[in-house]
Design a protein around this motif. Structure first.
Motif, PDB file in Angstrom:
ATOM      1  N   ALA A  23      38.062  50.517  36.732  1.00  0.00           N
ATOM      2  CA  ALA A  23      39.037  51.278  36.058  1.00  0.00           C
ATOM      3  C   ALA A  23      40.025  50.532  36.178  1.00  0.00           C
ATOM      4  O   ALA A  23      40.712  50.522  35.173  1.00  0.00           O
ATOM      5  N   LEU A  24      40.112  50.191  37.495  1.00  0.00           N
ATOM      6  CA  LEU A  24      41.717  49.676  37.756  1.00  0.00           C
ATOM      7  C   LEU A  24      41.813  48.677  37.477  1.00  0.00           C
ATOM      8  O   LEU A  24      43.095  47.817  37.091  1.00  0.00           O
ATOM      9  N   HIS A  25      40.218  47.655  37.635  1.00  0.00           N
ATOM     10  CA  HIS A  25      40.300  46.228  37.371  1.00  0.00           C
ATOM     11  C   HIS A  25      41.355  45.932  35.763  1.00  0.00           C
ATOM     12  O   HIS A  25      41.844  44.979  35.243  1.00  0.00           O
ATOM     13  N   GLU A  26      40.366  46.969  35.499  1.00  0.00           N
ATOM     14  CA  GLU A  26      41.047  46.345  33.322  1.00  0.00           C
ATOM     15  C   GLU A  26      42.379  46.643  33.176  1.00  0.00           C
ATOM     16  O   GLU A  26      43.136  46.389  32.530  1.00  0.00           O
ATOM     17  N   VAL A  27      42.440  47.826  33.960  1.00  0.00           N
ATOM     18  CA  VAL A  27      44.142  47.763  33.922  1.00  0.00           C
ATOM     19  C   VAL A  27      44.641  46.935  34.190  1.00  0.00           C
ATOM     20  O   VAL A  27      46.111  46.778  33.985  1.00  0.00           O
ATOM     21  N   GLY A  28      43.624  46.059  35.393  1.00  0.00           N
ATOM     22  CA  GLY A  28      45.678  45.559  36.065  1.00  0.00           C
ATOM     23  C   GLY A  28      45.778  44.106  34.407  1.00  0.00           C
ATOM     24  O   GLY A  28      46.693  43.343  34.709  1.00  0.00           O
ATOM     25  N   ARG A  39      48.996  43.504  21.095  1.00  0.00           N
ATOM     26  CA  ARG A  39      48.369  44.307  21.088  1.00  0.00           C
ATOM     27  C   ARG A  39      46.495  44.614  21.496  1.00  0.00           C
ATOM     28  O   ARG A  39      46.301  43.707  21.126  1.00  0.00           O
ATOM     29  N   VAL A  40      47.158  45.856  21.626  1.00  0.00           N
ATOM     30  CA  VAL A  40      45.482  46.088  22.634  1.00  0.00           C
ATOM     31  C   VAL A  40      44.631  46.953  22.184  1.00  0.00           C
ATOM     32  O   VAL A  40      45.075  48.331  21.749  1.00  0.00           O
ATOM     33  N   THR A  41      43.630  46.455  21.439  1.00  0.00           N
ATOM     34  CA  THR A  41      42.826  47.786  20.810  1.00  0.00           C
ATOM     35  C   THR A  41      42.034  48.659  21.219  1.00  0.00           C
ATOM     36  O   THR A  41      41.863  49.734  20.498  1.00  0.00           O
ATOM     37  N   LYS A  42      41.683  48.122  23.038  1.00  0.00           N
ATOM     38  CA  LYS A  42      40.663  49.073  23.467  1.00  0.00           C
ATOM     39  C   LYS A  42      40.649  49.123  24.435  1.00  0.00           C
ATOM     40  O   LYS A  42      40.808  48.055  25.541  1.00  0.00           O
ATOM     41  N   TYR A  43      40.092  50.192  25.380  1.00  0.00           N
ATOM     42  CA  TYR A  43      40.732  49.675  26.975  1.00  0.00           C
ATOM     43  C   TYR A  43      39.114  50.252  27.305  1.00  0.00           C
ATOM     44  O   TYR A  43      39.042  51.987  26.748  1.00  0.00           O
ATOM     45  N   MET A  44      38.315  49.971  27.357  1.00  0.00           N
ATOM     46  CA  MET A  44      36.905  50.795  27.692  1.00  0.00           C
ATOM     47  C   MET A  44      36.247  50.463  29.318  1.00  0.00           C
ATOM     48  O   MET A  44      36.258  49.362  29.601  1.00  0.00           O
ATOM     49  N   PRO A 135      40.965  40.514  38.747  1.00  0.00           N
ATOM     50  CA  PRO A 135      41.004  39.981  40.167  1.00  0.00           C
ATOM     51  C   PRO A 135      42.402  40.760  41.348  1.00  0.00           C
ATOM     52  O   PRO A 135      41.719  41.367  42.712  1.00  0.00           O
ATOM     53  N   ALA A 136      43.845  40.818  40.779  1.00  0.00           N
ATOM     54  CA  ALA A 136      44.661  40.853  41.880  1.00  0.00           C
ATOM     55  C   ALA A 136      44.259  42.344  42.079  1.00  0.00           C
ATOM     56  O   ALA A 136      44.809  43.287  43.458  1.00  0.00           O
ATOM     57  N   MET A 137      44.124  43.235  40.895  1.00  0.00           N
ATOM     58  CA  MET A 137      44.117  45.671  40.898  1.00  0.00           C
ATOM     59  C   MET A 137      42.845  45.449  42.613  1.00  0.00           C
ATOM     60  O   MET A 137      43.065  45.940  43.370  1.00  0.00           O
TER      61      MET A 137
END
Length: 443
Positions: A23-28, A39-44, A135-137
């Motif tokens: 989850a935090l990787h995707e937050v990165g 514009r980000v349409t989805k965070y899954m 990857p930085a996250m």
């Protein structure tokens, strides 16, 4: 608490840790994309059918059924089709058609107001930041967990207190019944040393650490020396004569070293027959980055040799060969290791929790390094595409040619499908191997 319940708790602990890391990787990726107005349409989190989702603003946040990763959907990941925005005829071939369809899908939600909010229009440096954010996250999580492990729990450090005294002198690879006539007493047993004795001096020199004592013992083969221990609060002095014995050569990773042919290495040194008790000793902040760097180096070595190591896993899975304990494992294998660590009731609880924290730190370093492989669909593949785009734009400017525009990374979709298929096959192989031939880390 029963070992079974402890095993389950260990698995759950690491499973939650992996989910949070993903989850935090995707937050990165999400945060810099939004900062750059994409514009980000989805965070899954996960793949497959959606179990839960909620829309906040222009982004849908959700959890999917298959918890094997996650993704962030940004509009305009690929440049539009060069025609009028429609799909080109399919006569150009299957892969060309797939690329065309991918471009069209990337622009399905793009409206006139989004002209400057598509990903492909970002400057190269912003694309790289977005793609390196994941990857930085993971690197950051790994460093933080390493700090928690070293500074909070501490490292297992040998003390000068004797944990055990070997009764018999045993050659490498052999066993001797302690009650048999073949048992030759070790120098420690012959001198009457006992568990829980605290070694205070050796050969007239004050002992301040176990490593120091070990070096003195190894250098004293065949020579009678004095040794003083503290037993029940009182000093006890006796003499010992370390014997010359073949002992394992231990590498920097704590395991027995091997030569180029894979043969275990030994060296003849002085041997006394005592082992040290260990305790967790908190480390200074200055030790965190070196330890993190060592972990990253080890993970990078595994990733660099991944094809050969995967072949080794396949050979072990379908034969009588043992698995390489330093080889790759799947999430199933990680869960099993976590469960075994948690169920070790003979190990102090603090040490077990610390081991699980260290396991999560290593997993995050592995996620970071693996995602930096410069192949699509991994983050490193997108970074490589952005670097290529920047290079060709610079070359065009240098030679006075028109700006070639954004690099159409959709052209690399055939490579993406091949890599994705190989990764899926590797994952299935590792899961199978972790079920039928798990890695033996604890003997």
């Amino acid at each position: 608490m029963s070992p079974v319940l402890l095993f389950i708790l260990g698995v759950v602990f690491v499973a939650i840790g992996i989910a949070v890391s993903i989850a935090l990787h995707e937050v990165g990726h999400l945060v810099p994309a939004k900062l750059f107005k994409v514009r980000v349409t989805k965070y899954m989190i996960g793949f497959g059918p959606t179990l839960w989702s909620k829309r906040k603003g222009e982004t849908e946040y959700g959890v999917k059924a298959i918890p094997l990763g996650g993704y962030v959907s940004m509009i305009g990941m690929y440049p539009p089709n060069k025609d009028d925005g429609t799909v080109r005829p399919s006569s150009t071939g299957m892969f060309q058609t797939l690329a065309t369809e991918a471009r069209s899908m990337a622009h399905e939600e793009v409206g006139p107001e989004d002209a400057n909010r598509v990903f492909y229009r970002l400057p190269v440096w912003k694309k790289i930041i977005v793609m390196l954010g994941g990857p930085a996250m993971n690197l950051l999580i790994g460093v933080v967990l390493t700090a928690v492990l070293l500074m909070g729990f501490g490292m297992a450090t040998a003390t000068t207190t004797i944990a055990d005294v070997s009764k018999c002198q045993v050659a490498a690879g052999e066993t001797v019944d302690p009650d048999s006539p073949d048992c030759r007493l070790t120098p420690a047993a012959a001198a009457g040393l006992l568990p829980n004795d605290v070694v205070t001096s050796f050969d007239g020199k004050a002992v301040t650490g176990w490593d120091e004592l070990t070096e003195w013992i190894r250098a004293s083969a065949g020579r009678e020396v004095s040794i003083t221990v503290e037993r029940d609060g009182a000093p006890v002095t006796t003499t010992v004569t370390p014997v010359l014995s073949a002992r394992p050569v231990v590498g920097v990773d704590g395991r027995q070293a091997k030569d180029d042919a894979g043969t275990l290495l030994y060296q003849d040194v002085g041997f006394l027959g005592i082992g040290a008790q260990t305790e967790l000793v908190p480390q200074p902040a200055s030790s965190v980055l070196p330890m993190a760097g060592e972990n990253i180096k080890q993970v990078a070595g595994v990733v660099f040799n991944l094809p050969a190591r995967v072949v080794g896993v396949a050979q072990a899975a379908f034969s009588e060969e043992e698995r390489d304990p330093n080889g790759p494992i799947s999430v199933v294998g990680v869960g099993r290791v976590a469960g075994e660590v948690a169920a070790m009731e003979e190990v102090p609880l603090q040490s077990r929790i610390g081991a699980l924290v260290g396991l999560l730190a290593g997993l995050n370093f592995a996620l970071a390094v693996f995602n930096l492989i410069p192949l699509l669909p991994l983050d490193g593949g997108h970074v490589a595409g952005a670097l290529y785009e920047g290079a060709r734009r610079r070359v065009a400017k240098l030679f006075g040619k028109p700006d070639p525009g954004a690099f159409d990374i959709a052209r690399l979709l055939p490579v993406t499908y091949v890599v994705a298929t190989l990764l899926m096959g590797m994952s299935l192989l590792l899961i199978y191997a972790d079920i039928v031939k798990p890695v033996n880390l604890f003997g």
